[in-house]
Scaffold this motif. Sequence first.
Motif, PDB file in Angstrom:
ATOM      1  N   GLU A  31     -25.180  -4.748 -36.053  1.00  0.00           N
ATOM      2  CA  GLU A  31     -26.644  -4.789 -36.035  1.00  0.00           C
ATOM      3  C   GLU A  31     -27.219  -3.954 -37.173  1.00  0.00           C
ATOM      4  O   GLU A  31     -28.167  -4.380 -37.847  1.00  0.00           O
ATOM      5  CB  GLU A  31     -27.157  -4.285 -34.687  1.00  0.00           C
ATOM      6  N   MET A  32     -26.646  -2.788 -37.391  1.00  0.00           N
ATOM      7  CA  MET A  32     -27.147  -1.922 -38.452  1.00  0.00           C
ATOM      8  C   MET A  32     -26.837  -2.502 -39.830  1.00  0.00           C
ATOM      9  O   MET A  32     -27.676  -2.471 -40.740  1.00  0.00           O
ATOM     10  CB  MET A  32     -26.534  -0.524 -38.320  1.00  0.00           C
ATOM     11  N   ALA A  33     -25.646  -3.038 -40.012  1.00  0.00           N
ATOM     12  CA  ALA A  33     -25.279  -3.629 -41.297  1.00  0.00           C
ATOM     13  C   ALA A  33     -26.167  -4.824 -41.615  1.00  0.00           C
ATOM     14  O   ALA A  33     -26.535  -5.055 -42.777  1.00  0.00           O
ATOM     15  CB  ALA A  33     -23.813  -4.041 -41.291  1.00  0.00           C
ATOM     16  N   GLY A  49     -10.331   0.251 -36.110  1.00  0.00           N
ATOM     17  CA  GLY A  49     -11.039  -0.774 -35.360  1.00  0.00           C
ATOM     18  C   GLY A  49     -12.291  -1.242 -36.073  1.00  0.00           C
ATOM     19  O   GLY A  49     -12.540  -2.448 -36.198  1.00  0.00           O
ATOM     20  N   LEU A  50     -13.099  -0.289 -36.549  1.00  0.00           N
ATOM     21  CA  LEU A  50     -14.333  -0.652 -37.247  1.00  0.00           C
ATOM     22  C   LEU A  50     -14.036  -1.339 -38.569  1.00  0.00           C
ATOM     23  O   LEU A  50     -14.719  -2.298 -38.949  1.00  0.00           O
ATOM     24  CB  LEU A  50     -15.191   0.600 -37.489  1.00  0.00           C
ATOM     25  N   TYR A  51     -13.045  -0.851 -39.275  1.00  0.00           N
ATOM     26  CA  TYR A  51     -12.674  -1.459 -40.557  1.00  0.00           C
ATOM     27  C   TYR A  51     -12.308  -2.924 -40.361  1.00  0.00           C
ATOM     28  O   TYR A  51     -12.740  -3.801 -41.128  1.00  0.00           O
ATOM     29  CB  TYR A  51     -11.502  -0.695 -41.170  1.00  0.00           C
ATOM     30  N   SER A  52     -11.535  -3.208 -39.339  1.00  0.00           N
ATOM     31  CA  SER A  52     -11.093  -4.570 -39.085  1.00  0.00           C
ATOM     32  C   SER A  52     -12.215  -5.455 -38.573  1.00  0.00           C
ATOM     33  O   SER A  52     -12.376  -6.599 -39.004  1.00  0.00           O
ATOM     34  CB  SER A  52      -9.935  -4.557 -38.083  1.00  0.00           C
ATOM     35  N   LEU A  53     -13.039  -4.922 -37.668  1.00  0.00           N
ATOM     36  CA  LEU A  53     -14.027  -5.741 -36.984  1.00  0.00           C
ATOM     37  C   LEU A  53     -15.323  -5.933 -37.770  1.00  0.00           C
ATOM     38  O   LEU A  53     -15.974  -6.973 -37.641  1.00  0.00           O
ATOM     39  CB  LEU A  53     -14.344  -5.126 -35.621  1.00  0.00           C
ATOM     40  N   LEU A  54     -15.701  -4.944 -38.580  1.00  0.00           N
ATOM     41  CA  LEU A  54     -16.961  -5.066 -39.321  1.00  0.00           C
ATOM     42  C   LEU A  54     -16.800  -5.823 -40.626  1.00  0.00           C
ATOM     43  O   LEU A  54     -17.741  -6.462 -41.111  1.00  0.00           O
ATOM     44  CB  LEU A  54     -17.542  -3.668 -39.598  1.00  0.00           C
ATOM     45  N   GLY A  55     -15.619  -5.735 -41.246  1.00  0.00           N
ATOM     46  CA  GLY A  55     -15.396  -6.431 -42.500  1.00  0.00           C
ATOM     47  C   GLY A  55     -16.245  -5.918 -43.640  1.00  0.00           C
ATOM     48  O   GLY A  55     -16.655  -6.683 -44.521  1.00  0.00           O
ATOM     49  N   LEU A  56     -16.527  -4.613 -43.647  1.00  0.00           N
ATOM     50  CA  LEU A  56     -17.344  -4.006 -44.699  1.00  0.00           C
ATOM     51  C   LEU A  56     -16.462  -3.243 -45.687  1.00  0.00           C
ATOM     52  O   LEU A  56     -15.425  -2.696 -45.301  1.00  0.00           O
ATOM     53  CB  LEU A  56     -18.358  -3.024 -44.093  1.00  0.00           C
ATOM     54  N   PRO A  57     -16.873  -3.167 -46.953  1.00  0.00           N
ATOM     55  CA  PRO A  57     -16.164  -2.284 -47.881  1.00  0.00           C
ATOM     56  C   PRO A  57     -16.339  -0.831 -47.452  1.00  0.00           C
ATOM     57  O   PRO A  57     -17.373  -0.452 -46.895  1.00  0.00           O
ATOM     58  CB  PRO A  57     -16.841  -2.559 -49.228  1.00  0.00           C
ATOM     59  N   VAL A  58     -15.323  -0.038 -47.716  1.00  0.00           N
ATOM     60  CA  VAL A  58     -15.303   1.352 -47.265  1.00  0.00           C
ATOM     61  C   VAL A  58     -15.488   2.296 -48.449  1.00  0.00           C
ATOM     62  O   VAL A  58     -14.827   2.149 -49.482  1.00  0.00           O
ATOM     63  CB  VAL A  58     -13.973   1.674 -46.553  1.00  0.00           C
ATOM     64  N   TYR A  77     -22.383  -0.392 -46.396  1.00  0.00           N
ATOM     65  CA  TYR A  77     -20.980   0.006 -46.534  1.00  0.00           C
ATOM     66  C   TYR A  77     -20.581   0.793 -45.288  1.00  0.00           C
ATOM     67  O   TYR A  77     -21.436   1.305 -44.558  1.00  0.00           O
ATOM     68  CB  TYR A  77     -20.779   0.905 -47.761  1.00  0.00           C
ATOM     69  N   LEU A  78     -19.280   0.905 -45.081  1.00  0.00           N
ATOM     70  CA  LEU A  78     -18.761   1.815 -44.074  1.00  0.00           C
ATOM     71  C   LEU A  78     -18.342   3.093 -44.795  1.00  0.00           C
ATOM     72  O   LEU A  78     -17.369   3.096 -45.552  1.00  0.00           O
ATOM     73  CB  LEU A  78     -17.570   1.184 -43.338  1.00  0.00           C
ATOM     74  N   LYS A  94     -29.172  -5.102 -40.982  1.00  0.00           N
ATOM     75  CA  LYS A  94     -30.448  -4.572 -41.457  1.00  0.00           C
ATOM     76  C   LYS A  94     -30.326  -3.926 -42.839  1.00  0.00           C
ATOM     77  O   LYS A  94     -31.294  -3.372 -43.360  1.00  0.00           O
ATOM     78  CB  LYS A  94     -30.986  -3.539 -40.464  1.00  0.00           C
ATOM     79  N   GLY A  95     -29.122  -3.977 -43.416  1.00  0.00           N
ATOM     80  CA  GLY A  95     -28.905  -3.402 -44.733  1.00  0.00           C
ATOM     81  C   GLY A  95     -28.644  -1.913 -44.728  1.00  0.00           C
ATOM     82  O   GLY A  95     -28.654  -1.277 -45.784  1.00  0.00           O
ATOM     83  N   ARG A  96     -28.372  -1.342 -43.565  1.00  0.00           N
ATOM     84  CA  ARG A  96     -28.145   0.100 -43.468  1.00  0.00           C
ATOM     85  C   ARG A  96     -26.660   0.429 -43.613  1.00  0.00           C
ATOM     86  O   ARG A  96     -25.794  -0.293 -43.113  1.00  0.00           O
ATOM     87  CB  ARG A  96     -28.672   0.639 -42.133  1.00  0.00           C
ATOM     88  N   GLY A  97     -26.370   1.530 -44.288  1.00  0.00           N
ATOM     89  CA  GLY A  97     -25.010   2.020 -44.352  1.00  0.00           C
ATOM     90  C   GLY A  97     -24.604   2.596 -43.007  1.00  0.00           C
ATOM     91  O   GLY A  97     -25.443   3.028 -42.215  1.00  0.00           O
ATOM     92  N   ILE A  98     -23.305   2.619 -42.739  1.00  0.00           N
ATOM     93  CA  ILE A  98     -22.786   3.115 -41.468  1.00  0.00           C
ATOM     94  C   ILE A  98     -21.824   4.255 -41.759  1.00  0.00           C
ATOM     95  O   ILE A  98     -20.850   4.090 -42.498  1.00  0.00           O
ATOM     96  CB  ILE A  98     -22.067   1.992 -40.704  1.00  0.00           C
ATOM     97  N   CYS A  99     -22.111   5.412 -41.191  1.00  0.00           N
ATOM     98  CA  CYS A  99     -21.313   6.613 -41.472  1.00  0.00           C
ATOM     99  C   CYS A  99     -20.442   6.970 -40.274  1.00  0.00           C
ATOM    100  O   CYS A  99     -20.885   6.916 -39.127  1.00  0.00           O
ATOM    101  CB  CYS A  99     -22.226   7.799 -41.792  1.00  0.00           C
ATOM    102  N   LEU A 100     -19.208   7.343 -40.581  1.00  0.00           N
ATOM    103  CA  LEU A 100     -18.254   7.724 -39.537  1.00  0.00           C
ATOM    104  C   LEU A 100     -17.453   8.927 -40.006  1.00  0.00           C
ATOM    105  O   LEU A 100     -16.967   8.956 -41.135  1.00  0.00           O
ATOM    106  CB  LEU A 100     -17.308   6.553 -39.242  1.00  0.00           C
ATOM    107  N   PHE A 101     -17.335   9.923 -39.137  1.00  0.00           N
ATOM    108  CA  PHE A 101     -16.441  11.055 -39.381  1.00  0.00           C
ATOM    109  C   PHE A 101     -15.123  10.711 -38.687  1.00  0.00           C
ATOM    110  O   PHE A 101     -14.940  10.965 -37.494  1.00  0.00           O
ATOM    111  CB  PHE A 101     -17.044  12.346 -38.843  1.00  0.00           C
TER     112      PHE A 101
END
Length: 229
Positions: free
Chosen positions: A136-138, A167-176, A70-71, A140-147
């Motif tokens: 790359e991290m996603a 930008g990340l929301y649009s480009l990664l396509g992950l649920p937030v 997830y993001l 591998k099944g890893r969550g991605i954290c952003l402040f």
Amino acid sequence: MITFLRSLLFAIFFYGLTVPLLAFGLVASVIGWPPVTSIAAAWSRLHRLCARWLLGQKIRIEGTLPDGPYLYIFKHESMFETIDLPTLLSSPAIFAKRELLDIPVWGRLGRRYGILPVERTAGASAMRAMRRAGREMAAKGRGICLFAEGTRVPHGSRPPLQAGFAGLYSLLGLPVVPVAVNSGLFSPRASFIKRAGTITYRVGETIPPGLDRKEAEARVHAAINALNS
């Protein structure tokens, strides 16, 4: 006086024990990523234990915090949540300002662990690098954290989200997964004094990918500020 003494003991024990952990991690980094991850998790647990038993800070999680690719967008009020992430989640990758990765020893271990640099002034090239690292991290099944506010803010403030989130929301396509935290009440930024109390994480409703930018930003902004006084 009691609060000062507690803060002093915390600094002595936590940072004192951090030094040998960093040395051990530097040696272990030669082997690869798994031992560094284990050491990072141990360091994070040490921090939580010191916060609990030396500072009197308890942790409460409101809502269900999913784990996986997830993001995660966190409110950022203190160093507490930064260090606590490997305890809160399973081996999350974390976007952080590049300057942190320039710190000797710590920076090398951070890169090996999965601290992803953010170049604040590099424009489109920085976003492409963040997207590549995030994917790359996603994978591998890893969550991605952003402040997403960009830096630590005083409790109660509501600065706008930085452009990096959209930008990340649009480009990664992950649920937030947006997460509010009130750590600034007890471990204020740029303060040696830390106070006893209950640090709360409040997990907001998961936001699906593909929404309009303004809607996604509005939902995230409201959710991460849900604990503002």
